[in-house]
Design a protein around this motif. Structure first.
Motif, PDB file in Angstrom:
ATOM      1  N   GLU A 273      -1.239  -1.296  -4.414  1.00  0.00           N
ATOM      2  CA  GLU A 273      -2.699  -1.232  -4.427  1.00  0.00           C
ATOM      3  C   GLU A 273      -3.129   0.225  -4.275  1.00  0.00           C
ATOM      4  O   GLU A 273      -2.358   1.081  -3.811  1.00  0.00           O
ATOM      5  N   THR A 274      -4.375   0.513  -4.662  1.00  0.00           N
ATOM      6  CA  THR A 274      -4.890   1.887  -4.530  1.00  0.00           C
ATOM      7  C   THR A 274      -5.421   2.099  -3.111  1.00  0.00           C
ATOM      8  O   THR A 274      -6.577   2.455  -2.900  1.00  0.00           O
ATOM      9  N   ILE A 275      -4.546   1.851  -2.145  1.00  0.00           N
ATOM     10  CA  ILE A 275      -4.865   2.040  -0.730  1.00  0.00           C
ATOM     11  C   ILE A 275      -3.833   2.997  -0.157  1.00  0.00           C
ATOM     12  O   ILE A 275      -2.623   2.819  -0.349  1.00  0.00           O
ATOM     13  N   PHE A 276      -4.320   4.007   0.547  1.00  0.00           N
ATOM     14  CA  PHE A 276      -3.458   5.090   1.023  1.00  0.00           C
ATOM     15  C   PHE A 276      -3.811   5.408   2.470  1.00  0.00           C
ATOM     16  O   PHE A 276      -4.984   5.565   2.811  1.00  0.00           O
ATOM     17  N   ILE A 277      -2.787   5.504   3.323  1.00  0.00           N
ATOM     18  CA  ILE A 277      -3.029   5.913   4.704  1.00  0.00           C
ATOM     19  C   ILE A 277      -2.029   6.997   5.099  1.00  0.00           C
ATOM     20  O   ILE A 277      -0.896   7.026   4.604  1.00  0.00           O
ATOM     21  N   ASP A 278      -2.475   7.913   5.958  1.00  0.00           N
ATOM     22  CA  ASP A 278      -1.590   8.901   6.579  1.00  0.00           C
ATOM     23  C   ASP A 278      -1.085   8.330   7.892  1.00  0.00           C
ATOM     24  O   ASP A 278      -1.888   8.074   8.812  1.00  0.00           O
TER      25      ASP A 278
ATOM     26  N   ILE B 172       0.846  -1.194   0.000  1.00  0.00           N
ATOM     27  CA  ILE B 172       0.000   0.000   0.000  1.00  0.00           C
ATOM     28  C   ILE B 172       0.878   1.240   0.000  1.00  0.00           C
ATOM     29  O   ILE B 172       2.116   1.144   0.034  1.00  0.00           O
ATOM     30  N   LEU B 173       0.270   2.399  -0.040  1.00  0.00           N
ATOM     31  CA  LEU B 173       0.987   3.674   0.035  1.00  0.00           C
ATOM     32  C   LEU B 173       0.793   4.291   1.409  1.00  0.00           C
ATOM     33  O   LEU B 173      -0.332   4.367   1.912  1.00  0.00           O
TER      34      LEU B 173
ATOM     35  N   ALA C 234      -2.890   7.011 -10.339  1.00  0.00           N
ATOM     36  CA  ALA C 234      -1.587   7.302 -10.941  1.00  0.00           C
ATOM     37  C   ALA C 234      -0.448   6.887 -10.014  1.00  0.00           C
ATOM     38  O   ALA C 234       0.568   6.332 -10.464  1.00  0.00           O
ATOM     39  N   MET C 235      -0.600   7.132  -8.720  1.00  0.00           N
ATOM     40  CA  MET C 235       0.456   6.781  -7.770  1.00  0.00           C
ATOM     41  C   MET C 235       0.674   5.274  -7.699  1.00  0.00           C
ATOM     42  O   MET C 235       1.812   4.797  -7.626  1.00  0.00           O
TER      43      MET C 235
ATOM     44  N   LEU D  99      -8.805   8.648   0.825  1.00  0.00           N
ATOM     45  CA  LEU D  99      -9.256   8.295  -0.517  1.00  0.00           C
ATOM     46  C   LEU D  99      -8.593   9.201  -1.547  1.00  0.00           C
ATOM     47  O   LEU D  99      -7.907  10.162  -1.198  1.00  0.00           O
ATOM     48  N   THR D 100      -8.811   8.895  -2.813  1.00  0.00           N
ATOM     49  CA  THR D 100      -8.215   9.701  -3.871  1.00  0.00           C
ATOM     50  C   THR D 100      -8.822  11.101  -3.888  1.00  0.00           C
ATOM     51  O   THR D 100      -9.927  11.318  -3.395  1.00  0.00           O
ATOM     52  N   GLU D 101      -8.089  12.041  -4.447  1.00  0.00           N
ATOM     53  CA  GLU D 101      -8.542  13.429  -4.535  1.00  0.00           C
ATOM     54  C   GLU D 101      -8.844  13.803  -5.984  1.00  0.00           C
ATOM     55  O   GLU D 101      -8.246  13.262  -6.911  1.00  0.00           O
ATOM     56  N   VAL D 102      -9.724  14.757  -6.141  1.00  0.00           N
ATOM     57  CA  VAL D 102      -9.968  15.386  -7.441  1.00  0.00           C
ATOM     58  C   VAL D 102      -9.206  16.706  -7.458  1.00  0.00           C
ATOM     59  O   VAL D 102      -9.215  17.454  -6.474  1.00  0.00           O
TER      60      VAL D 102
END
Length: 301
Positions: free
Chosen positions: A248-253, A181-182, A240-241, A215-218
């Motif tokens: 995977e398209t999973i993102f956490i801070d 993940i990211l 894109a990332m 989640l993804t941003e616009v």
């Protein structure tokens, strides 16, 4: 005698011209008679029509003045209603921000893999275990460090901080889940963006990370496009990332507790909800007072 004849001739011509003009006026008024019953002849009735028209004009003017006064009174009532509505909107927005802030402080749960479940978990704390791949870092910039209390108070506004840097996004292989993940490891100042300037913080081996699901941003207006080639990202485009890093398209801070000495500072979650209702309240109520003054002045006239 010649001069007298000349004067008599001129007088006759003038009298004839007046008669002709009078006949024209009479004929015109006679033709208008069927359309204007009160104007059939050039006599007193015509004057009565003029008087009646004048009084009608005055009454119409009074009606217009009355309408204008009530219309001006309607304006402050409308602005007062809009100001009251903004008060309620502000209360709702503050409650929403409080709810989202509480999500970022709840006990973390295990990261779910169901995409539909993840969509309903933004700002929810999760925990993962694994290792970083520092060779594929991404940088979201420019960014300023987050002050959580200030973010909750001034959500959605431009930061007043003069310090500028970047958020370091690193692929993270979850050994317990078998996916990559990211993870937004956190903030670094401009002079620490390059990895070789912060080698102490490039942690190796397995670590536990607690973070907040994002989640993804616009892309917002006036925000530049992401430059993939130069690794300059201006907004969070998960598709894109993930293609660039193979994740995977999973993102956490990562939260502040995940910060390591010499590494990026965690806890960089921004609750991006515009909260400018107080400005709207002041605007509408100031307009309300102004329009009230105008309306009262109009009624006194």
């Amino acid at each position: 005698m010649a001069s007298l004849r000349s004067m008599f001739t001129k007088s006759s011509r003038i009298i004839t011209a007046i008669k002709q003009q009078t006949n024209v006026i009479y004929i015109r008024r006679t033709l208008l008679g069927p359309r204007l019953p009160l104007c059939r002849r050039v006599d007193g009735r015509f004057l009565e029509f003029l008087r009646q028209s004048s009084s009608t004009t005055v009454n119409a003017g009074k009606g217009e003045d009355s309408f204008l006064k009530w219309f001006l009174l309607l304006i402050p009532a409308t602005t007062f209603g809009l100001g009251t509505w903004q008060v309620r909107r502000r209360q709702w927005k503050l409650q929403l921000i409080d709810d989202m802030t509480r999500l970022t402080t709840k006990e973390p749960i295990s990261l779910p893999l169901d995409p539909l479940e993840l969509k309903n978990l933004e700002y929810r704390r999760v925990k993962v275990r694994g290792r970083y791949d520092h060779s594929k870092e991404l940088y979201i910039l420019p960014r300023s460090p987050v002050d959580p209390e200030k973010e909750a108070r001034e959500a959605g506004r431009l930061s007043s901080s003069t310090e500028s840097g970047a958020n370091v996004i690193t692929p993270f292989y979850c050994t317990d889940l078998g996916i990559t993940i990211l993870v937004n490891r956190g903030y670094v100042p401009k002079q620490k963006i390059r990895p070789e300037t912060r080698m102490k913080g490039q942690v190796e081996g397995e670590v536990d990370v607690v973070g907040v699901v994002r989640l993804t941003e616009v892309r917002k207006p006036f925000v530049p496009n992401n430059d993939v080639q130069k690794n300059r990202w201006h907004y969070r485009d998960l598709e894109a990332m993930s293609q660039v890093t193979g994740t995977e398209t999973i993102f956490i801070d990562a939260d502040f507790g995940s910060t390591v000495p010499g590494g990026p500072v965690g806890g960089q979650t921004r609750i991006t909800l515009r909260n400018e209702h107080m400005q709207y309240i002041v605007t509408w109520w100031v307009k309300n007072c102004t329009e009230k003054s105008r309306s009262y002045s109009c009624f006194r006239l």
